[in-house]
Scaffold this motif. Sequence first.
Motif, PDB file in Angstrom:
ATOM      1  N   GLU A 151      16.767  16.727  67.705  1.00 48.70           N
ATOM      2  CA  GLU A 151      16.657  16.637  66.247  1.00 48.70           C
ATOM      3  C   GLU A 151      17.175  15.286  65.771  1.00 48.70           C
ATOM      4  O   GLU A 151      18.174  14.774  66.272  1.00 48.70           O
ATOM      5  CB  GLU A 151      17.464  17.746  65.564  1.00 48.70           C
ATOM      6  CG  GLU A 151      16.914  19.137  65.771  1.00 48.70           C
ATOM      7  CD  GLU A 151      17.704  20.171  64.974  1.00 48.70           C
ATOM      8  OE1 GLU A 151      18.475  19.764  64.072  1.00 48.70           O
ATOM      9  OE2 GLU A 151      17.552  21.371  65.267  1.00 48.70           O
ATOM     10  N   ASP A 196      17.998  13.422  61.855  1.00 45.93           N
ATOM     11  CA  ASP A 196      18.012  13.704  60.425  1.00 45.93           C
ATOM     12  C   ASP A 196      16.754  13.120  59.788  1.00 45.93           C
ATOM     13  O   ASP A 196      16.082  12.258  60.369  1.00 45.93           O
ATOM     14  CB  ASP A 196      19.278  13.139  59.766  1.00 45.93           C
ATOM     15  CG  ASP A 196      19.379  11.633  59.907  1.00 45.93           C
ATOM     16  OD1 ASP A 196      18.662  10.927  59.173  1.00 45.93           O
ATOM     17  OD2 ASP A 196      20.140  11.159  60.777  1.00 45.93           O
ATOM     18  N   SER A 197      16.410  13.580  58.608  1.00 45.82           N
ATOM     19  CA  SER A 197      15.129  13.235  57.990  1.00 45.82           C
ATOM     20  C   SER A 197      14.974  11.736  57.786  1.00 45.82           C
ATOM     21  O   SER A 197      13.877  11.185  57.957  1.00 45.82           O
ATOM     22  CB  SER A 197      14.973  13.971  56.655  1.00 45.82           C
ATOM     23  OG  SER A 197      16.040  13.655  55.779  1.00 45.82           O
ATOM     24  N   ARG A 198      16.063  11.044  57.442  1.00 46.33           N
ATOM     25  CA  ARG A 198      15.956   9.599  57.215  1.00 46.33           C
ATOM     26  C   ARG A 198      15.638   8.874  58.519  1.00 46.33           C
ATOM     27  O   ARG A 198      14.729   8.038  58.567  1.00 46.33           O
ATOM     28  CB  ARG A 198      17.252   9.053  56.613  1.00 46.33           C
ATOM     29  CG  ARG A 198      17.169   7.554  56.273  1.00 46.33           C
ATOM     30  CD  ARG A 198      18.483   7.016  55.750  1.00 46.33           C
ATOM     31  NE  ARG A 198      19.512   6.986  56.785  1.00 46.33           N
ATOM     32  CZ  ARG A 198      19.622   6.000  57.687  1.00 46.33           C
ATOM     33  NH1 ARG A 198      18.758   4.998  57.695  1.00 46.33           N
ATOM     34  NH2 ARG A 198      20.600   6.024  58.569  1.00 46.33           N
ATOM     35  N   GLN A 241      14.384  10.162  61.205  1.00 44.07           N
ATOM     36  CA  GLN A 241      13.074  10.610  61.665  1.00 44.07           C
ATOM     37  C   GLN A 241      11.975   9.759  61.026  1.00 44.07           C
ATOM     38  O   GLN A 241      11.035   9.319  61.700  1.00 44.07           O
ATOM     39  CB  GLN A 241      12.871  12.087  61.304  1.00 44.07           C
ATOM     40  CG  GLN A 241      11.520  12.659  61.702  1.00 44.07           C
ATOM     41  CD  GLN A 241      11.474  13.121  63.143  1.00 44.07           C
ATOM     42  OE1 GLN A 241      12.449  13.006  63.877  1.00 44.07           O
ATOM     43  NE2 GLN A 241      10.338  13.623  63.564  1.00 44.07           N
ATOM     44  N   GLN A 242      12.112   9.497  59.743  1.00 44.09           N
ATOM     45  CA  GLN A 242      11.118   8.689  59.030  1.00 44.09           C
ATOM     46  C   GLN A 242      11.126   7.248  59.537  1.00 44.09           C
ATOM     47  O   GLN A 242      10.068   6.649  59.743  1.00 44.09           O
ATOM     48  CB  GLN A 242      11.405   8.728  57.525  1.00 44.09           C
ATOM     49  CG  GLN A 242      10.369   8.009  56.684  1.00 44.09           C
ATOM     50  CD  GLN A 242      10.630   8.160  55.199  1.00 44.09           C
ATOM     51  OE1 GLN A 242      11.625   8.752  54.782  1.00 44.09           O
ATOM     52  NE2 GLN A 242       9.747   7.609  54.380  1.00 44.09           N
TER      53      GLN A 242
END
Length: 264
Positions: free
Chosen positions: A160, A162-164, A166-167
Amino acid sequence: MKPKPQRLLMNMMMAVDDRIVHVRDAIRACELFDVSSNSTRVALARLSADGLIESCGRGQYQLTDKAHRLADDLRGWRTALERLVPWSGRWLAVHCGDLGRSDKPVLRRRTRALQMNGFQELSRDLFVRPDNLAGSTDAIRQRLYRLGLEPEAPVFALSELDSRRQQVARTLWDRDTLETGYQRTTERLHRWLDKAKDLEPEIAARESFEIGDEAIRQIVFDPLLPDAMVDQQARQRFFDTLLEHDQVGHSIWQRLYHEAQSQG
């Protein structure tokens, strides 16, 4: 621009099925690229000193076990797309924070290993790539080490981000540049294939090496991104055209080499 004699000789020896090359034939092949006989002999000596070729008779050389391992890795481009599996969103990572930076040859080998496996730097000393290649994490780890990454570097899976991050990670590769490269090289290979049968054998051999070597390098260093991150149809067209070019070029070099042997 002349190819480096050592690289030219290694490519030629990999193209010869029995992998035994006479010095006189190596000289003739290099002359097609305006490489002098003296430069060819120097290149053979350097390859021998580097442990990549060895004498197997008077005026004859063959690849060493070390070179065979390297050649097998390079030849892996022919099955590169077979390594792709659906991407779950997981990443592979390499951490280089504890590795030295002062030894330039070691740094070059490390960088080359990371690039050949499609890793990009997400944050300082942390390199990642999508986990979309067949095989275990350990298989990728061993390939990285074999290609020059120091064994002290940990290679692991990231389940995993985090969303930031990942982007950010999904934008580390320049999609436009990759896809433009696929299209341009495909068109260049097609143009050469259309005229190859009308070329003189020596010219066809020289051009097949020059164009093919550049295209193979392109696929060897391709990051093999998942479908969500690149136009996989453009990549497949490039790959299929390169395979066709490789078969034609290989047959040209085989014919030229055996003709040289019969004349020698």
